[in-house]
Structure formats: structure tokens, C-alpha cells
Design a protein around this motif. Sequence first.
Motif, PDB file in Angstrom:
ATOM      1  N   LYS A   1     -64.803   3.166  62.228  1.00 10.39           N
ATOM      2  CA  LYS A   1     -64.833   3.803  63.066  1.00 10.39           C
ATOM      3  C   LYS A   1     -66.004   3.923  63.411  1.00 10.39           C
ATOM      4  N   TYR A   2     -67.203   3.779  62.539  1.00 11.11           N
ATOM      5  CA  TYR A   2     -68.686   4.432  63.276  1.00 11.11           C
ATOM      6  C   TYR A   2     -69.198   3.042  62.892  1.00 11.11           C
ATOM      7  N   LYS A   3     -68.584   2.038  62.378  1.00 16.39           N
ATOM      8  CA  LYS A   3     -69.760   0.951  61.995  1.00 16.39           C
ATOM      9  C   LYS A   3     -71.498   1.988  61.571  1.00 16.39           C
ATOM     10  N   PRO A   4     -71.593   2.000  60.662  1.00 15.88           N
ATOM     11  CA  PRO A   4     -72.610   2.285  60.031  1.00 15.88           C
ATOM     12  C   PRO A   4     -73.735   1.660  59.275  1.00 15.88           C
ATOM     13  N   THR A   5     -75.036   1.107  60.002  1.00 19.15           N
ATOM     14  CA  THR A   5     -75.498   0.358  59.823  1.00 19.15           C
ATOM     15  C   THR A   5     -76.496   0.381  58.153  1.00 19.15           C
ATOM     16  N   GLN A   6     -76.149   1.327  57.768  1.00 20.24           N
ATOM     17  CA  GLN A   6     -77.320   2.578  56.349  1.00 20.24           C
ATOM     18  C   GLN A   6     -75.920   3.282  56.161  1.00 20.24           C
ATOM     19  N   VAL A   7     -76.075   3.353  54.421  1.00 24.21           N
ATOM     20  CA  VAL A   7     -75.757   4.202  53.878  1.00 24.21           C
ATOM     21  C   VAL A   7     -75.810   5.058  53.032  1.00 24.21           C
ATOM     22  N   TYR A   8     -75.845   6.261  52.993  1.00 24.08           N
ATOM     23  CA  TYR A   8     -76.534   7.572  51.740  1.00 24.08           C
ATOM     24  C   TYR A   8     -75.440   7.728  50.808  1.00 24.08           C
TER      25      TYR A   8
ATOM     26  N   VAL B   1     -76.140   6.129  60.623  1.00 25.98           N
ATOM     27  CA  VAL B   1     -76.373   6.719  59.517  1.00 25.98           C
ATOM     28  C   VAL B   1     -75.057   7.172  58.748  1.00 25.98           C
ATOM     29  N   LEU B   2     -74.038   7.185  57.439  1.00 25.92           N
ATOM     30  CA  LEU B   2     -73.252   7.325  57.009  1.00 25.92           C
ATOM     31  C   LEU B   2     -73.304   7.554  55.611  1.00 25.92           C
ATOM     32  N   VAL B   3     -73.262   9.310  55.772  1.00 24.07           N
ATOM     33  CA  VAL B   3     -73.947   9.749  54.540  1.00 24.07           C
ATOM     34  C   VAL B   3     -72.233  10.154  53.577  1.00 24.07           C
ATOM     35  N   ILE B   4     -72.410   9.827  52.816  1.00 22.95           N
ATOM     36  CA  ILE B   4     -71.273  10.237  51.243  1.00 22.95           C
ATOM     37  C   ILE B   4     -71.531  11.187  50.467  1.00 22.95           C
ATOM     38  N   GLY B   5     -70.776  12.097  49.974  1.00 15.43           N
ATOM     39  CA  GLY B   5     -70.632  13.224  49.262  1.00 15.43           C
ATOM     40  C   GLY B   5     -72.459  14.651  50.148  1.00 15.43           C
ATOM     41  N   SER B   6     -71.742  14.437  51.490  1.00 13.53           N
ATOM     42  CA  SER B   6     -73.223  14.954  52.075  1.00 13.53           C
ATOM     43  C   SER B   6     -73.396  16.564  51.801  1.00 13.53           C
ATOM     44  N   CYS B   7     -72.557  17.252  51.213  1.00 10.36           N
ATOM     45  CA  CYS B   7     -71.930  18.341  51.606  1.00 10.36           C
ATOM     46  C   CYS B   7     -72.640  19.104  50.095  1.00 10.36           C
ATOM     47  N   GLY B   8     -73.473  18.698  49.093  1.00 11.16           N
ATOM     48  CA  GLY B   8     -73.474  18.714  47.955  1.00 11.16           C
ATOM     49  C   GLY B   8     -75.542  18.942  48.216  1.00 11.16           C
ATOM     50  N   GLN B   9     -76.014  19.517  47.119  1.00 14.98           N
ATOM     51  CA  GLN B   9     -77.619  20.023  47.005  1.00 14.98           C
ATOM     52  C   GLN B   9     -78.983  18.952  48.256  1.00 14.98           C
ATOM     53  N   LEU B  10     -78.151  17.666  47.543  1.00 15.12           N
ATOM     54  CA  LEU B  10     -79.527  16.825  48.373  1.00 15.12           C
ATOM     55  C   LEU B  10     -78.792  16.284  49.620  1.00 15.12           C
ATOM     56  N   GLY B  11     -77.634  15.817  50.287  1.00  9.43           N
ATOM     57  CA  GLY B  11     -77.120  15.421  51.105  1.00  9.43           C
ATOM     58  C   GLY B  11     -77.121  16.633  52.304  1.00  9.43           C
ATOM     59  N   THR B  12     -77.232  17.748  51.927  1.00 10.23           N
ATOM     60  CA  THR B  12     -76.794  19.534  53.041  1.00 10.23           C
ATOM     61  C   THR B  12     -78.520  18.992  53.389  1.00 10.23           C
ATOM     62  N   GLU B  13     -79.014  18.862  52.578  1.00 14.48           N
ATOM     63  CA  GLU B  13     -81.003  18.709  53.403  1.00 14.48           C
ATOM     64  C   GLU B  13     -80.902  17.924  53.903  1.00 14.48           C
ATOM     65  N   LEU B  14     -80.362  15.920  53.588  1.00 12.72           N
ATOM     66  CA  LEU B  14     -80.272  14.883  54.424  1.00 12.72           C
ATOM     67  C   LEU B  14     -80.302  15.074  55.167  1.00 12.72           C
ATOM     68  N   VAL B  15     -78.786  15.535  55.829  1.00  7.35           N
ATOM     69  CA  VAL B  15     -78.631  15.221  57.347  1.00  7.35           C
ATOM     70  C   VAL B  15     -79.189  15.945  58.172  1.00  7.35           C
ATOM     71  N   GLU B  16     -79.662  17.083  57.386  1.00  7.81           N
ATOM     72  CA  GLU B  16     -80.456  17.897  58.461  1.00  7.81           C
ATOM     73  C   GLU B  16     -81.804  16.271  59.190  1.00  7.81           C
ATOM     74  N   ALA B  17     -81.897  16.466  57.603  1.00  6.21           N
ATOM     75  CA  ALA B  17     -83.499  15.688  57.813  1.00  6.21           C
ATOM     76  C   ALA B  17     -83.131  14.340  58.842  1.00  6.21           C
ATOM     77  N   LEU B  18     -82.014  13.358  58.870  1.00  7.13           N
ATOM     78  CA  LEU B  18     -81.671  12.664  59.059  1.00  7.13           C
ATOM     79  C   LEU B  18     -81.074  12.510  60.554  1.00  7.13           C
ATOM     80  N   ARG B  19     -80.542  13.773  60.393  1.00  4.13           N
ATOM     81  CA  ARG B  19     -80.824  13.792  62.194  1.00  4.13           C
ATOM     82  C   ARG B  19     -81.413  14.155  63.395  1.00  4.13           C
ATOM     83  N   GLY B  20     -82.842  15.245  62.422  1.00  7.80           N
ATOM     84  CA  GLY B  20     -83.513  14.838  63.203  1.00  7.80           C
ATOM     85  C   GLY B  20     -84.279  14.024  63.839  1.00  7.80           C
TER      86      GLY B  20
END
Length: 352
Positions: free
Chosen positions: A98-105, A37-56
Motif C-alpha cells: 500500500k505505502y511502498k516504504p523505503t525505510q522500516v523502523y 518510512v514505516l514504523v512498526i510498534g510505533s505507539c511505545g516509549q520510543l516509537g511515539t517520539e520517533l514518529v514525531e521526529a521522523l515526521r519533522g
Amino acid sequence: MHKFWDNLLSFIKTLRKRFGNVGRTAKICGSMTNEKVLVIGSCGQLGTELVEALRGIYGDSNVIASDVKKSDNPVFDGGPFETLDILDADGLGAVIQKYKPTQVYHLAALLSATAEKNPEFGWKLNMEGLFHVLNAARDTGIIKKVYWPSSIAAFGPNTERFGTPQYGTMDPTTIYGISKLAGELYAQYYFNRWGIDTRSLRYPGLIGYKSAPGGGTTDYAVAIYHDALQTGKHNCFLGEGTTLPMLYMPDALKATLDIMHAPAEQIKIRTSYNLAGMSFAPEEIAASIAKFVPGFEISYEPDYRQAIANSWPAVIDDTEARQDWGWKPDFDLDKMTEDMLKNLRLQYAQNG
Ligand code: NAD
């Protein structure tokens, strides 16, 4: 709740019985799906929490966080991070190879209030960023699903304000809203024309305690909780009676993950789904806070954001999201207030 989640959750429960650690078992589930999963713009209000949830769910190494600038939030130290400007299509291509992401947020955007200060750049970032992601999905064949959020800003002054339907008048007046409406139609076009599995939600104002909002018209609804604990009063940049749709971050994360995990045939809308949690005016959130912070006071000093808020819906009808993929929020205003204040108090105590 749809089948995928039912199966995943029962699998997690089985593993939890064996291993006694849901975080670890969720990661085991994630690594077994071969999803990246690739998250673009991940350091904002939503991305910060979404990255944590996706990594879980998928495991730390399977979720690649990226942003034009890295935040110092420790969430981003737990897995791969790439500095990526979404306006740089070649840079995006390199990260995909480099990462071959199957999903992009794809979350990078200039929000409503900030975009009004620089409309040309707001349009450029919000539109070109989306084109680059959609083109990469079409041209590489690596990306199987694209998530891109729209907003209630895609509606306008002639939209039905109460019970705003999925299909009705959409005449946005802000550059942010215009870019969201155009983006919705582009996403649908790529689905119809090239079969790209695009999924989207029209978020209301998002409220959370883990990350700061990024320049939207609903940002006061986060600041008011901080002010309640720090000074006991809040000077609101929107006026009394300005009812807007809002959503607590845990519900926003649930909706985002649910729509992305739903079987493709359940996603019947490829522009963007209406999504509702709660609606309130500044005096109503203040009254909710006063139940937990006695003596809390609100004053009003509306600025340029009042005109933006006046052009938006007040109460959203999200029937289609409920019917198609089982959306149901968990939080109302008082439940959110209690949770926000409890967690912010903890944060302030920890940070001194
Ligand atoms: P935010 O402003 O907090 O975060 C956006 C992130 O994008 C930032 O970390 C920023 O550094 C990054 N970014 C900016 N330019 C970039 C570029 N050129 N390349 C890569 N990254 C770049 O926004 P958010 O609140 O997290 O919103 C995420 C998405 O949700 C956006 O599409 C937004 O329109 C949508 N949305 C948010 C809300 C809300 O209330 N927060 C409501 C409706 C819709």
C-alpha cells in the motif's frame, strides 16, 4: 556529524532564511527525498517520539505509524496509521504494497521484564517479527533500509561490566536478551547473505517524558521523576548500588536518526553498535533529583528485576559508534534531570 546531516542541515538553514519555519522546511526536505518510512510498534516509549521526529524530517504523510493497538497520543493523528500485528506476515505485506516504504523502523518487542513472565511468547514476538521484516525487505525489494534496536540485555553475567567492549563475552540469561543477541546475528546474516541494509543500536535504558516505558528493567528511572513531582519520594524496585547504562530520549533519537542517515560504508558493524550516554545507580539519580526537588527521598524494595539488572553491564564502551558515524551524547545525568523535571512540570500544569 557526517556528510548527509551536514548537507541536510545547511539546506534547512538556507530554506529557514527564506521561509522562517524549520518544521516546514524540514518537511520540504523530506518530501524531496522520496523516502517513505514505516514504523512498526510505533505507539511505545520510543516509537511515539520517533514518529514525531521522523515526521519533522520527512513530512507527516511520508511516515506511516503502525502498531498492534493505536495509542490516543495526538502524535498519531497527524499522519497515516495502520493497525498491524507484526506476527501477521500477510498483513505486513499488504501495508508494504500500500505505502511502498523505503525505510522500516521495527520497534515491536516484548521488553525484558514482561518477556520473563511469558518467555515463549517473548521469543516468538521478538524473533518472528524480525524475520517477517527482514524477509519482506529481501523478497519485495521495496525496503532499502531496516532499523531494528538491540539492547544492553544482549550482554550477560560474564560480560566485562565496566567498559563493556563492542566485542566480548555475550551470554544473556533473559529470554529478551537471548532474542536480542540472536536477532543481531540474524540481521548481520541478512546483510551478508542478501545485502539487506540493516542497522542497529544496543540501547541502554531509555528515559523520556513524552511516553511511558513498556515493561523494562530500567523503567524505574522514568517513574522516579514522576514520583518526585507527585509525592516527593520513590520506592525503587532495584537496590542501592545497581549501576546501569541509561540514555536520555533526545540522545536516543539523535543516535537512531544519525545511524540511519549515515552513508552505508560508515556502518561497519551489522550486528548492533554499543551505545552509551550515562551510567548511574538509583541513589545517584535520586541525588540529582534532590538538587532540583529539595527533600526528595528514595527507598528500596528490590524485586525479580534485580536479578535481571545484576546480569547486565554497568558502563558501556561505545568507541566504535563514535569512530564510525560520529556518535556523541548531549546529556549527562544533571542535564537530563533538569530537562525531565522542567518538561514534566509543564505537562502536569497543562493536564491539571
Ligand atoms: P514499548 O514496549 O514501549 O513499545 C513496543 C510497542 O510494540 C508497543 O506500542 C506495542 O503495542 C507494540 N507491539 C507489541 N506487540 C506487537 C505486535 N505483535 N505487532 C505490532 N506491534 C506490537 O517498547 P519501546 O521501549 O518503545 O522499545 C522499542 C524497541 O527498543 C524494542 O525493540 C526494545 O527492545 C528496544 N529497547 C528499548 C529500551 C528501553 O529502555 N525502552 C532499551 C533497549 C532496547
